[in-house]
Structures are given as C-alpha cells and as structure tokens.
Design an enzyme around this catalytic site. Structure first.
Site, short mmCIF file in Angstrom:
data_model
loop_
_atom_site.label_atom_id
_atom_site.label_comp_id
_atom_site.label_asym_id
_atom_site.label_seq_id
_atom_site.Cartn_x
_atom_site.Cartn_y
_atom_site.Cartn_z
N ASP A 32 -1.48 -0.38 6.35
CA ASP A 32 -1.49 0.40 7.58
C ASP A 32 -2.89 0.64 8.12
O ASP A 32 -3.04 1.21 9.20
CB ASP A 32 -0.81 1.76 7.37
CG ASP A 32 -1.73 2.73 6.63
OD1 ASP A 32 -2.08 3.78 7.19
OD2 ASP A 32 -2.11 2.43 5.48
N ASP A 71 -0.07 5.33 0.95
CA ASP A 71 -0.24 6.35 1.99
C ASP A 71 -0.34 5.71 3.37
O ASP A 71 -1.21 4.88 3.63
CB ASP A 71 -1.48 7.19 1.71
CG ASP A 71 -1.30 8.07 0.47
OD1 ASP A 71 -0.25 8.72 0.37
OD2 ASP A 71 -2.20 8.10 -0.38
N ARG A 122 -14.04 11.09 -0.74
CA ARG A 122 -13.97 11.67 0.60
C ARG A 122 -14.62 13.06 0.62
O ARG A 122 -15.36 13.39 1.55
CB ARG A 122 -12.49 11.77 1.01
CG ARG A 122 -12.24 11.78 2.50
CD ARG A 122 -10.77 11.51 2.75
NE ARG A 122 -10.41 10.15 2.39
CZ ARG A 122 -9.25 9.79 1.85
NH1 ARG A 122 -8.33 10.70 1.60
NH2 ARG A 122 -9.02 8.53 1.55
N ASP A 149 0.88 -1.17 0.00
CA ASP A 149 0.00 0.00 0.00
C ASP A 149 0.92 1.23 0.00
O ASP A 149 2.13 1.10 0.16
CB ASP A 149 -0.88 -0.03 1.25
CG ASP A 149 -1.67 1.24 1.45
OD1 ASP A 149 -2.40 1.65 0.53
OD2 ASP A 149 -1.53 1.84 2.53
#
Length: 256
Positions: free
Chosen positions: A179, A11, A55, A9
């Site tokens: 994360d 970010d 978002r 991944d």
C-alpha cells in the site's frame, strides 16, 4: 509461469490499521507524561520512516527533544506500551480491506501459498491476525517475516527476500501486495510483481513502477477501481487474474 504464492504487507494492506496505530502512539505518550501530539498530517510524514521505534527516534531528533541518556530504553518502553494498547483495541475486531479475506481463502483453496512480509512487530501482527482470522490466524500463512526478523526494514527488500527463501520460490512465481511507496520499492527490489492498493495514509504517494494499482481487491457486487498499470478483466482481483498478470509481465519482459 504458474502462480505459487501471494505475499502480503500488513498495515494499510491487509487492513486500514495506521490510524489505530497513530491513536495508540498518542495514548502511549500521554500515559508516559509526554505532551507530544501526532496529528494525521504529522503522522503521514512520519510513516516515511518504517518501524515504530525508529519513527519515535526520528520524531525526537526532528523536534530536538532530549529524553535523557537512556533514550533508546525509554523509546523501547514507549513502543511496547503502544503495542499493548494496540493489542487491547484490536480485540474489539479489525475489518480487513475489501477482497482480502476472499482472495486469501481462494488462494489457500487452490493450493497457492499465502505469506506475510512486514516491518511491523510480531506482537502487532499477532493481535491483528487473531482479530481478523481467529486465534489460529497465523496458521493461515505459510511463512511470516516481521520487523524483528530482519536487520533492515522496508524500503530494503530483506523481508521479501527472507520470505522467498522460506517458501523456496522465485520472485516470478509470486505476487506481492502493498500500500506504500516504501513497500513498493522493497518488493520491486526483490524482483516481485506488485499489486498496490493505496491506503488512507499513502494515497498521495507516487506509485510509478507498480504492476497494478487499484483502489482495493474488490468484492462481488462491489467492484474495485482501476488506477494505473495492468487492468484486470474482472471487477476484482482473484487467482486467475493474478495468473494473467504474471503471464502479461512475462510477455512484457520477453519483448524488452
């Protein structure tokens, strides 16, 4: 089962970039004349929604904000401006999380492929890779799938499944690095073992189901902190440790 690829991944996993994204979102809003503010507590909640445009749309709906009939076009413009600002700021350099460069370099040297499965945009990824690995940063990776390459973003497994298809590998031959809970769900749904390193915006999440949860990947003289799951014998995550993880996971499945 030999380890053949590491799937990362971006970010929060390669680098702690979410705070920079947040700052750039607020700057893009101000540049467009909006007084919207995304302080850290709000942004942490918004990160449950994957994808920058998604978002913003979620925020507008949540706050009952009407920006006109052409909302999708305006949101796309805001997101493009945020990405422009992000690219400008990353030119000053991006610090990879502990152990990331070391592990990627080691994997490449041992003939283990390294790939990216992210739902961030390609422009954001290119900016980060150039800042962290140099102008030819993308060449470090055998396969790259971004948010523009899939119709459904994490926690959907599409990004990981597409990377596996590009590499021609089975999930049992790879390890994913994440994360967040959304990323964990995506990787596990794709059948991948997961090493999870919580970031500053995800450390509060529930990572039950991750194969290994550690503070970071560790560096010589700077040991990682084990949090949950499989525990590496050394103080860092390296290729032999990941091979041992695959062996342990295969043995656990055989006992079930």
């Amino acid at each position: 089962m030999p380890l053949k690829a590491l799937l990362f991944d971006v970010d929060g996993t390669l680098a702690e970039t979410e705070e920079l994204h947040r700052i750039c979102f607020e700057e893009a809003f101000a540049n467009a004349g909006h007084d919207w503010e995304w302080p850290r507590d709000i942004y942490r909640d918004l990160l449950k929604i994957t994808g920058g445009k998604e978002r913003i749309l979620h925020y507008l709906d949540r706050m009952s904000l009407d920006i006109g009939a052409d909302a999708a076009t305006r949101v796309a413009a805001l997101h493009a401006e945020k990405n422009r600002l992000y690219a400008l700021r990353t030119k000053f350099g991006v610090a990879l999380r502990p152990g990331v460069r070391r592990l990627i370099t080691e994997a490449r040297g041992r003939g283990v492929a390294v790939a990216i499965a992210t739902t961030t945009s390609r422009s954001n990824l290119d900016a980060l890779l150039a800042a962290a690995f140099g102008r030819a940063g993308a060449a470090w990776f055998s396969a790259i799938v971004t948010g523009e390459d899939v119709s459904r973003k994490k926690p959907d497994p599409s990004a990981y499944l597409q990377v596996l298809g590009l590499l021609g590998l089975a999930p049992s031959e790879c390890v994913a690095f994440e994360d967040s809970l959304n990323g964990l769900v995506a990787a596990k749904t794709a059948g991948l073992p997961v090493v999870l390193t919580p970031s500053i915006y995800t450390e509060h999440e529930n990572f039950t189901g991750a194969d290994c949860v550690v503070s970071d990947l560790g560096e010589p003289g700077r040991p990682l902190r084990h949090i949950a799951g499989w525990r590496p014998k050394a103080d860092l995550i390296d290729v032999p440790a990941l091979q041992a993880l695959l062996v342990a996971r295969t043995g656990e499945r055989a006992r079930q």
